[in-house]
Enzyme design. Structure first.
Site, mmCIF file in Angstrom:
data_model
loop_
_atom_site.group_PDB
_atom_site.id
_atom_site.type_symbol
_atom_site.label_atom_id
_atom_site.label_comp_id
_atom_site.label_asym_id
_atom_site.label_seq_id
_atom_site.Cartn_x
_atom_site.Cartn_y
_atom_site.Cartn_z
ATOM 1 C CG PHE A 58 62.009 21.952 6.605
ATOM 2 C CD1 PHE A 58 62.400 23.007 7.417
ATOM 3 C CD2 PHE A 58 61.812 22.185 5.250
ATOM 4 C CE1 PHE A 58 62.612 24.269 6.882
ATOM 5 C CE2 PHE A 58 62.019 23.447 4.707
ATOM 6 C CZ PHE A 58 62.421 24.492 5.526
ATOM 7 C CG ASP A 59 62.333 16.902 12.679
ATOM 8 O OD1 ASP A 59 61.951 15.740 12.462
ATOM 9 O OD2 ASP A 59 62.158 17.487 13.764
#
Length: 223
Positions: free
Chosen positions: A8-9
Site C-alpha cells: 500500500f501507499d
C-alpha cells in the site's frame, strides 16, 4: 487469495493527508493564523519540489527545508525545526481513510502486508503506532531512507528484495497516485489497484489491473 503480498501507499490510500489542516495546527503553535492565501503560496513552492523529489533531482532533506525557508526567516527559527513541527502536527491530526481498518484486519493472516511511501520517516512510524496498525505490516519502505522515491523502479526492487524476492505476479500494489503508485508498480512488473477515491481522470498511458473508489470494493475483489 491470488496474492502473497499486498503493498500500500500511505498518504490518501490508508491515511488522510490534510496538509492545510496540519499547517494551520503547526503555525497556530507559533501564534500564526495560517490562511488560505498562505496555503496557496506554500503549495506554489511545495508542489514543484515534490515533482523534483520524485524525479530524483533533489533529496528529501532539500524538499523539507526549502519549502519552509521563508517562514523560517519570518519566525526566526530553522527550516528543519519547522519541518519537524509540521510532521508532529500531521501526526496529531492523523486519521485512517474509511475502510482501512476493516481491510487490514480482513487481510491479516491471509497475506503479507507492506507499505511503500514517499512520505517521511518521522510521520509514517508515528501514524502506524497511533492508529494501531503497526503490527499488521511486514514491510515498511520509506523513500527518505532508501534514497529514491516512487515511481523509480529501484524503490520497488529494493522492496521486493526485502520481501525475499517473491514473484512479481504474486504482489499487488495499491495506491491513489497514478504516476508514483500505479505506473511505478506496473514498471516493476506488479499487478496494481488504483484507489480513485477523489474521482480523478486516469492518464491514457496508465492501465491498472483494478480500479476502485472505496477500500471495501478492494476487499470484495480480493475475497
Amino acid at each position: 487469495m491470488k496474492y502473497d503480498w499486498i503493498l500500500f501507499d500511505a498518504d490518501e490510500t490508508l491515511f488522510y493527508f490534510d496538509a492545510f489542516k496540519g499547517l494551520q495546527l503547526m503555525f497556530s503553535r507559533y501564534n500564526v493564523a495560517f490562511s488560505d492565501a498562505d496555503f496557496k503560496q506554500y503549495e506554489l513552492i511545495n508542489r514543484p519540489l515534490w515533482v523534483q523529489y520524485q524525479n530524483g533531482d533533489i533529496s528529501a532533506s532539500e524538499l523539507q527545508q526549502t519549502r519552509f525557508r521563508e517562514w523560517a526567516k519570518k519566525l526566526k527559527t530553522t527550516e528543519q525545526q519547522l519541518n519537524d513541527d509540521y510532521m508532529q502536527a500531521m501526526a496529531d491530526i492523523c486519521e485512517v481513510l474509511p475502510g482501512t481498518t476493516s481491510l487490514i484486519h480482513s487481510l491479516n493472516g491471509r497475506v503479507k502486508l507492506g507499505i511503500i511511501t514517499n512520505g517521511f520517516t518521522a510521520l509514517q512510524k508515528i501514524r502506524l503506532e497511533k492508529t494501531g496498525l503497526a503490527d499488521y505490516f511486514d514491510l515498511l519502505v520509506i523513500s527518505e531512507q532508501v534514497g529514491v522515491a516512487k515511481p523509480d523502479r529501484r524503490i520497488f526492487e529494493y522492496s521486493l528484495e526485502k520481501m525475499g524476492n517473491p514473484a512479481p505476479t504474486s504482489v499487488l500494489m495499491v495506491g491513489d497516485n497514478p504516476q508514483s503508485d500505479i505506473l511505478g508498480g506496473i514498471n516493476a512488473g506488479l499487478d496494481t489497484c488504483w484507489f480513485n477515491h477523489q474521482n480523478q481522470l486516469l492518464p491514457e498511458n496508465i492501465k491498472p489491473t483494478y480500479q476502485v473508489s472505496t477500500l471495501s470494493e478492494l476487499e470484495k475483489i480480493l475475497f
